[in-house]
Design an enzyme around this catalytic site. Structure first.
Site, PDB file in Angstrom:
ATOM      1  CG  HIS A 156      -1.677  -1.240   1.465  1.00  0.00           C
ATOM      2  ND1 HIS A 156      -2.929  -1.502   0.986  1.00  0.00           N
ATOM      3  CD2 HIS A 156      -1.294  -2.361   2.132  1.00  0.00           C
ATOM      4  CE1 HIS A 156      -3.305  -2.722   1.359  1.00  0.00           C
ATOM      5  NE2 HIS A 156      -2.321  -3.267   2.052  1.00  0.00           N
ATOM      6  CB  SER A 277      12.978  22.607 -15.762  1.00  0.00           C
ATOM      7  OG  SER A 277      12.219  23.789 -15.868  1.00  0.00           O
ATOM      8  CE  LYS A 283      11.912  19.607 -11.141  1.00  0.00           C
ATOM      9  NZ  LYS A 283      10.622  19.793 -11.834  1.00  0.00           N
ATOM     10  CD  GLU A 290       8.210  12.376 -15.596  1.00  0.00           C
ATOM     11  OE1 GLU A 290       9.337  12.840 -15.860  1.00  0.00           O
ATOM     12  OE2 GLU A 290       7.208  13.082 -15.448  1.00  0.00           O
TER      13      GLU A 290
END
Ligand code: ARG
Length: 460
Positions: A156, A277, A283, A290
Site C-alpha cells: 500500500h 527544465s 530541475k 515517466e
C-alpha cells in the site's frame, strides 16, 4: 498498370476511396517479408511446373532488383500502389515483363499479406525477447552489486518490512522472465504458414503449400484455408504480450520516478537519461521513467482496439483485417524504445544505500518479528499480533521510542534488543524465496539458470 481489378470494375477510383483504402504507408515496412514470400511462391510455381524456369528466373531477378531499390531508397512508389504487395507486383512486372504477370498465380493478397505479417511478427518477437533479456541482465547485474543493501519493502506504499535491494530488483527480473516465456509461446503459434490458402478456399492449380511453408522456414502449415486467411490470433497475442510487458515496464518506470524524488532519494538516474527544465534551473527530471510509465497507455489501447476490430468478423478475409498492422507495429516499436532506455538507466543507475538503509531501519519495521518471537514462545499468533499492535499504538500515543516500549513489556526479555539491530530483520528471513541473505543467494543462482533456459528457448 491500372487497378488490380480493372477487368471487373470500370472507371477510376475516387480520391476518397484511395485515401481510406490504401495501406502503403503502413505496410511498406513488410517489403522484405513480401519479397521472401514471393521468392518461395515463385520457386514452388517453377517446381510444380506452373511457370517456366526461365520466367521464374526473370521474376526472381526482378524481385532482387526491387528489394535493392527499396532498401537503397531509389524505389519509386506510384500513386496507384495500394499497398506494398501491389507496389512490388507492379515493379516486378515492369522489370520482368510478361513473366512478372505470372507471379501471382495461385496466390491471393489474402494469404500473401498474412504470410508477410507472420514472418514479420516472428522476427519481431525474437528481437523483443533479446531486449527483454538485456533488461533482465542489467537488473541481475545491479542485484549482484547491491550486496547487502536494504530498503523498506512496501505494501500500500506504506513501509512494511525491510527487504534486500537485490531481492527487489530480482522481483522485476522474474516478471520479465514470464514476459520472455509468453513471447516464445506466442512465437510457436505464429510459426504457421498460411501461404497457399488463396483468397479463402485453396486453389484448382497444383500449388504446394507445404513446399512454400518449408522453404520459408515455418514449422507448420495451415490446415484450413478459411482459418488461414482470417486468423489474426497471433497478432492479438503479440499485442497482448507487448501490453503486459509494457505494464511491467510501467511499474518499473513508476518506481524510478518515486525513488528519484527528493522525498525518497533512493536512486540517482544518470544525467544521460534525465532532462532539465526550460524554466527551473535546478530541475533534473526522470522523463524516461515517466514515459516508460506512460507509453503503456497506447499499447493497452492497441490491444482493445485490435480485439474490437476482430470481433464479429464473418469468415474469411475482410478488409477490416488491414487494420491489424498499426497496433502490431506500434506495440513492438514502443516497447523497443522503452526497453532500450530502461536498460540504459539500470546499467548506469546509482543507488543511495544510506538513504535506503535509513528508511529501512525504523523500529516499527520489526513489529512482525516481535510477534513471531512470541509465537516461538507459544503464544497464538492472533494474540501476539494484538499485543504488538497495542505496543505500536502506545509508542505513537505516548511519543515514546518503540524499542523502549517493547523492552519495558513483561513479555520480552533483554534478548529482544538484538531484534532492533539494522540487519536483524533480513537475517531472520530464512524461508525459501524470502528476502534473507542466503535465500537471495539461492535466488541469484535460480535466475542465472532461468536465463540459461531462456537462451536455450531462443530459435536458432
Ligand atoms: N492491404 C491489404 C491488407 O493489408 C491487402 C489484402 C487485400 N485483400 C483484398 N482482398 N482486398 O489486408
Amino acid at each position: 498498370m491500372g487497378t488490380l481489378w480493372e477487368g471487373r470494375l470500370s472507371g477510376a477510383t475516387t480520391d476518397a476511396l484511395k485515401a481510406l483504402n490504401d495501406s502503403l504507408e503502413i505496410d511498406k515496412r513488410l517489403y522484405r517479408e513480401d519479397i521472401l514470400g514471393s521468392i518461395a511462391h515463385v520457386e514452388m510455381l517453377v517446381t510444380v511446373g506452373l511457370i517456366e524456369e526461365s520466367d521464374g528466373a526473370l521474376i526472381l531477378d526482378a524481385l532482387k532488383i526491387a528489394e535493392e531499390e527499396i532498401s537503397s531508397g531509389s524505389f519509386v512508389f506510384q500513386a496507384e500502389d495500394e499497398d506494398i504487395h501491389t507496389a512490388l507486383e507492379r515493379r516486378v512486372t515492369e522489370i520482368a515483363g510478361v513473366a512478372g504477370a505470372r507471379m501471382h498465380t495461385g496466390r491471393s493478397r489474402n494469404d500473401q499479406v498474412v504470410t508477410d505479417l507472420r514472418l514479420w511478427t516472428l522476427k519481431s518477437l525474437d528481437e523483443l525477447a533479446l531486449l527483454v533479456m538485456s533488461l533482465q541482465k542489467s537488473l541481475i547485474e545491479q542485484a549482484k552489486k547491491a550486496g547487502e543493501t536494504r530498503l523498506p519493502g512496501y505494501t500500500h506504499l506504506q513501509q512494511a518490512q525491510p527487504v534486500l535491494l537485490s531481492h527487489h530488483l530480482l522481483a522485476h527480473a522474474w516478471a520479465l522472465s514470464r514476459d520472455f516465456e509468453r513471447i516464445i509461446e506466442t512465437r510457436s503459434r505464429t510459426d504457421v504458414s498460411p501461404l497457399g490458402a488463396g483468397a479463402l478456399a485453396g486453389s484448382s492449380l497444383p500449388i504446394d503449400p507445404i513446399m512454400t511453408s518449408e522453404n520459408l522456414g515455418f514449422s507448420e502449415t495451415f490446415k484450413n484455408s478459411l482459418d488461414a486467411v482470417s486468423d489474426r490470433d497471433f497478432v492479438a497475442e503479440a499485442v497482448f504480450v507487448n501490453a503486459l510487458l509494457a505494464v511491467h515496464l510501467s511499474r518499473i518506470g513508476e518506481e524510478l520516478v518515486l525513488w528519484s524524488s527528493e522525498e525518497f532519494g533512493f536512486v540517482e538516474i544518470d544525467d544521460a537519461y534525465t532532462t532539465g527544465s526550460s524554466m527551473l534551473p535546478q530541475k533534473k527530471n526522470p522523463d524516461i521513467a515517466e514515459l516508460a510509465r506512460a507509453k503503456t497507455g497506447r499499447i493497452v489501447g492497441h490491444l482493445s482496439g485490435l480485439l474490437t476490430v476482430l470481433k464479429g468478423l464473418p469468415l474469411a478475409y475482410n478488409k477490416d483485417l488491414q487494420e491489424d498492422k498499426e497496433p502490431l507495429f506500434d506495440s513492438f516499436d514502443t516497447n523497443t524504445l522503452v526497453l532500450t532506455a530502461l536498460t540504459g538507466i539500470f546499467d548506469s543507475v546509482t543507488f543511495n544505500k544510506e538513504k535506503m538503509a535509513q528508511a529501512a531501519d525504523k523500529p516499527f519495521s520489526v513489529a512482525i518479528d516481535l510477534a513471531e518471537h512470541l509465537v516461538h514462545k507459544g503464544m497464538p499468533f492472533r494474540e501476539a499480533h494484538t499485543l504488538i499492535g497495542g505496543l505500536v499504538k502506545a509508542s505513537i500515543e505516548n511519543q515514546k521510542d518503540f524499542n523502549k516500549v517493547v523492552l519495558e513489556n513483561e513479555n520480552f526479555g533483554p534478548e529482544i534488543e538484538d531484534f532492533f539491530k539494522p540487519e536483524a530483520a533480513i537475517d531472520r528471513r530464512t524461508t525459501p524465496g524470502s528476502t534473507g541473505l542466503d535465500a537471495v543467494e539461492v535466488q541469484k543462482e535460480q535466475i542465472k539458470k532461468r536465463l540459461e533456459i531462456q537462451i536455450s528457448m531462443m530459435p536458432r
